[in-house]
Design an enzyme around this catalytic site. Sequence first.
Site, PDB file in Angstrom:
ATOM      1  CB  CYS A  41      -2.821  -0.353   8.683  1.00 31.41           C
ATOM      2  SG  CYS A  41      -1.424   0.774   8.899  1.00 31.41           S
ATOM      3  CD  GLU A  47       8.177  -0.239  11.471  1.00 29.99           C
ATOM      4  OE1 GLU A  47       9.161  -0.661  10.869  1.00 29.99           O
ATOM      5  OE2 GLU A  47       7.062  -0.087  10.956  1.00 29.99           O
ATOM      6  CG  ASN A  70      -0.317  -0.102   2.521  1.00 33.51           C
ATOM      7  OD1 ASN A  70       0.830  -0.537   2.638  1.00 33.51           O
ATOM      8  ND2 ASN A  70      -1.031   0.279   3.563  1.00 33.51           N
ATOM      9  CD  GLU A 116       1.745  -1.060  10.586  1.00 35.15           C
ATOM     10  OE1 GLU A 116       0.558  -1.391  10.854  1.00 35.15           O
ATOM     11  OE2 GLU A 116       2.122  -0.700   9.472  1.00 35.15           O
TER      12      GLU A 116
END
Length: 492
Positions: free
Chosen positions: A297, A472, A167, A263
């Site tokens: 997300c 992150e 994405n 993630e």
Amino acid sequence: MYETIAKANGDVTVNGHAPKMDFETFRNVINNELTSTSKTRHSINPATTEPNAEVPVSTLEDVDNAVAAARKAAKPWSQVPVEERKEKLVAFADAILEYKDEFARLLTQEQGKPLSQATGEVDMGATWLKAFSQMNLPEDIIEEDDEKKVINRYLPLGVCCAIIPWNYPILLACGKIAPALSTGNTLIIKPSPFTPYCDLKLVELGRKIFPPGVLQILSGGDDLGPMLTAHSDIDKISFTGSIVTGKKVMESCAKTLKRLTLELGGNDPAIICEDVDIEKIIPKIALLSFLCASQICMMIKRLYVHEKIYDKFLAALVEETKKFKVGNGLDDGVFVGPVQNSMQYEKVKTYFDDIPKEGWKPAIGGKLPENGKGYFFPPTIIDNPPEDSRIVTEEPFGPILPALKWKDEADVIAKANDTKTGLGASVWSADVERATRMAKQLEAGSVWVNSHFNVAPGVPFGGHKWSGIGTEWGTNGLKAYCNSQSMWIFKT
């Protein structure tokens, strides 16, 4: 700066600019050499369903060669002064920006997002690289007296691997490259098989800046990820992708006790209170629900609107959503492009198929285009479906949004938290104190008041529950690429 670093690496520049690079041929980068494979594959342009260019299909031998090069480069790279490593990140960012238009067009061709959004992603990738050049992990003196000094310091892990989703291939690659390399690790990139092109070109450009073995990339099929996660000489995997695949990555990494950052997916709630300025926030809500065809997300995935304003709010949201043009991302004025691949198209299609089966009421959209090429869906809002509907409990990762009514504050917070995921969540209210109090009760790694999906390179990002492990970005993200070491120094 680019000219200075390029000359130091023995490369030729023209007037201080990045060397010419074609965007037609795509190869792996192993030890700063461009390599291909006997077998190749291609992905599909999701707007046209036409094939993109051929890319390598890496073998175990390619993996072994890349890991060996990364291992050989790890110690020397870790000994390069940190400021020099950061200078190279800045030079890399500047070189990417010289090809901004080429990267943006290629990104639209492989990912499908509109050209304006693709250009924005290129800019963000460069921003992340430069931002990490300003971050530090200094040694912390925990305790010191006449007898001793106790220091906490951070050492690079060694060889790392970044697995990139389809994405946001540029931003999420740069968001892993920057902390990994700045902390003195070497890094192997594995792009998604659906979107390998921009990442291959990023690393091809990077070989003009970084020493051999420091930054490499391998393109491949579905078997490439397991080869990397199982490899005994890789020290860390940073994975962004689905929950299902994340569990497999974690299982594979456990066999060699690799460090791991995950993630994963989310099902973000946005709670709209009755006192909001509807006219003011509707454009934001619409954008944050359908940006990138909802393939983010942390997009709004469940919209909870107070019953006192529900009808008015929904009507306004429908009118705003009508403004979104659907189509090929290279066409003028398009805001919603296709979903990225046929697999995702078929998944999202099941939610559209459920509309008549489940008796859901579309406030807008709901019908698939007829006789058209490409993986397109109209932006769709489902009017107050049952709480146990798939459209509420699952993450479609496509442009279909449930809007639900609420009246009791404690109840809506409980519903927002009633999920195995916990990536992002938001509360919208004119009463910031109230919204903040509600937001503090939400179980998510990122929580916003009167906004959604704000991210920054200096702000840690990660999920609660099944939305991930670790964080992150920010100093937390730097530490994720390091071993912590406590050093006791006795003075006598």
